[in-house]
Design an enzyme around this catalytic site. Structure first.
Site, PDB file in Angstrom:
ATOM      1  N   HIS A 185      58.728  34.975   5.554  1.00 10.08           N
ATOM      2  CA  HIS A 185      57.641  35.110   4.572  1.00 10.08           C
ATOM      3  C   HIS A 185      56.418  35.816   5.143  1.00 10.08           C
ATOM      4  CE1 HIS A 185      55.851  33.448   0.700  1.00 10.08           C
ATOM      5  NE2 HIS A 185      57.096  33.750   0.368  1.00 10.08           N
ATOM      6  N   HIS A 285      64.971  41.508  -4.595  1.00  6.60           N
ATOM      7  CA  HIS A 285      64.110  40.322  -4.588  1.00  6.60           C
ATOM      8  C   HIS A 285      63.856  39.905  -6.030  1.00  6.60           C
ATOM      9  CE1 HIS A 285      59.958  38.481  -4.267  1.00  6.60           C
ATOM     10  NE2 HIS A 285      60.565  37.857  -3.271  1.00  6.60           N
TER      11      HIS A 285
END
Length: 382
Positions: A185, A285
């Site tokens: 992340h 994504h």
């Protein structure tokens, strides 16, 4: 056919839907959003609408270029996300006008199904074992979880051990019956990523996502040189021009463009082809809503190098609405054995419940990601 109107609705949990209307009664739906910046993207959509009203929606390529190039300043998450949602809606209109699914307009199927994976756990990697057990009961065998909690630029052995122990417990509990990717992340600095990847290698994660921030993309080839774990990134890259530089530098095994951030179907179809030419896989994504997912699936089903598809069912962000709550044709999104099938209806193939959209938009939250701080008070990457 001419474009007559653009309407946007901000929705829970952190989505925005766009409807484009035409003088022939055909409408298209898109999902332009930057999570946490919905109002800003909404303003950009309506600014771009000035280029669209009165234009032929079938001229998708020309309209895309006008939206991208007519402004001297271009690119970036806000503008490219606004273009992305508009682009999705234009493809939806074209497919409905021609009575064909978008994948048919892009050249036809290259596969019969695409593997789906599910998020497990929350912002921090805890309680994942129970979550995996629940999701396995729903047919999933491939997952993604946050690979670590917030981490300092140089952090402690305890922090590294905590991340590694979570992964070790997953492998101990499930062996090779499941696969999982780890999302750093962008929380990890390059020195800590080097150490953490080395410690995680014995557990063979399917991939490591955003091992460092996209701003530090020069480290992707350096990190890849030290590991056999595939590295993935792309959710914070917004055009083929950004992906071009990453592909030229090497290091990534999987590209993860977001169909609601990186210019929509038109742009991501090109990015997929660029990745294939570089022998790099595609895994779009998509922690977002049903229109974004539908757009991803159409690109997946025409891209040889697509390997799996993220989807947001049950994701921890979904407070106030679930993936298919605004969809009438829910059965078309059913998975079989953890795989999506092609969407067969014309256009994007998602039938939106507009009445519910209008109703739920009245209580849409202004979602923001949390602001974290490390022990010394400095702001941490979320």
């Amino acid at each position: 056919m001419k474009i007559t109107k653009l309407t946007t609705w901000r929705l829970p949990p952190r989505w925005m839907f766009l409807k484009i209307e035409t003088d022939e009664g055909i409408v298209g739906w898109g999902e332009p959003i930057v999570e946490g910046r919905a109002r800003t993207v909404e303003a950009a959509v309506h600014e771009l609408g000035d280029y669209l009203i009165g234009q032929d929606p079938a001229r998708i390529n020309d309209l895309w270029q006008v939206m991208y190039r007519a402004g001297f300043y271009r690119g970036g998450p806000i503008l490219m996300s606004a273009i992305a949602g508009i682009d999705q809606a234009l493809w939806d209109i074209k497919g409905k006008a021609l009575n064909a699914p978008v994948w048919q307009l892009l050249g036809g199927l290259v596969r019969d199904k695409i593997k789906a994976y599910s998020w497990v756990g929350g912002d921090r990697p805890a309680e994942v074992i129970a979550g995996i057990n629940t999701l396995r009961g729903m047919g999933f065998d491939t997952f993604k979880l946050n690979g670590c909690q917030e981490m300092g630029m140089i952090d402690s052995s305890r922090t590294v051990d905590a991340a590694v122990n979570t992964v070790a417990q997953i492998r101990e509990a499930f062996g090779n019956d499941i696969e999982f990717g780890l999302d750093f992340h962008g929380r990890v600095s390059a020195p800590m990523a080097k150490l953490l990847i080395k410690e995680l290698e014995p557990y063979r994660p399917l991939f490591i996502e955003e091992p460092v921030l996209a701003e530090q993309a020069e480290y992707y080839p350096r990190l890849a040189a030290q590991t056999a774990i595939p590295l993935a990134a792309g959710e914070r890259m917004f055009s083929r021009f950004e992906f071009k530089r990453v592909l030229e530098a090497g290091g990534l095994a999987i590209l993860q463009p977001d169909l609601s951030h990186a210019g929509g179907i038109t742009e991501c179809f090109k990015i997929a082809g660029m990745a294939e030419a570089a022998d790099v896989s595609l895994a779009p994504h998509c922690p977002l809503g049903p229109i974004a997912l539908a757009a991803c699936l159409h690109v997946d089903f025409v891209s040889y190098n697509a390997v799996f598809q993220e989807q947001s069912m049950g994701i921890h962000y979904n407070q106030g609405a679930e993936l298919l709550d605004f969809v009438k044709n829910k059965a078309d999104f059913n998975m079989e054995g953890g795989y999506f099938k092609p969407l067969m209806k014309p256009g994007l193939g998602v039938d939106i419940d507009e009445d519910k959209v209008i109703e739920m938009s009245r209580r849409a939250p202004d979602w923001r990601n949390p602001v974290w701080r490390l022990a010394d008070g400095v702001v941490a990457e979320w």
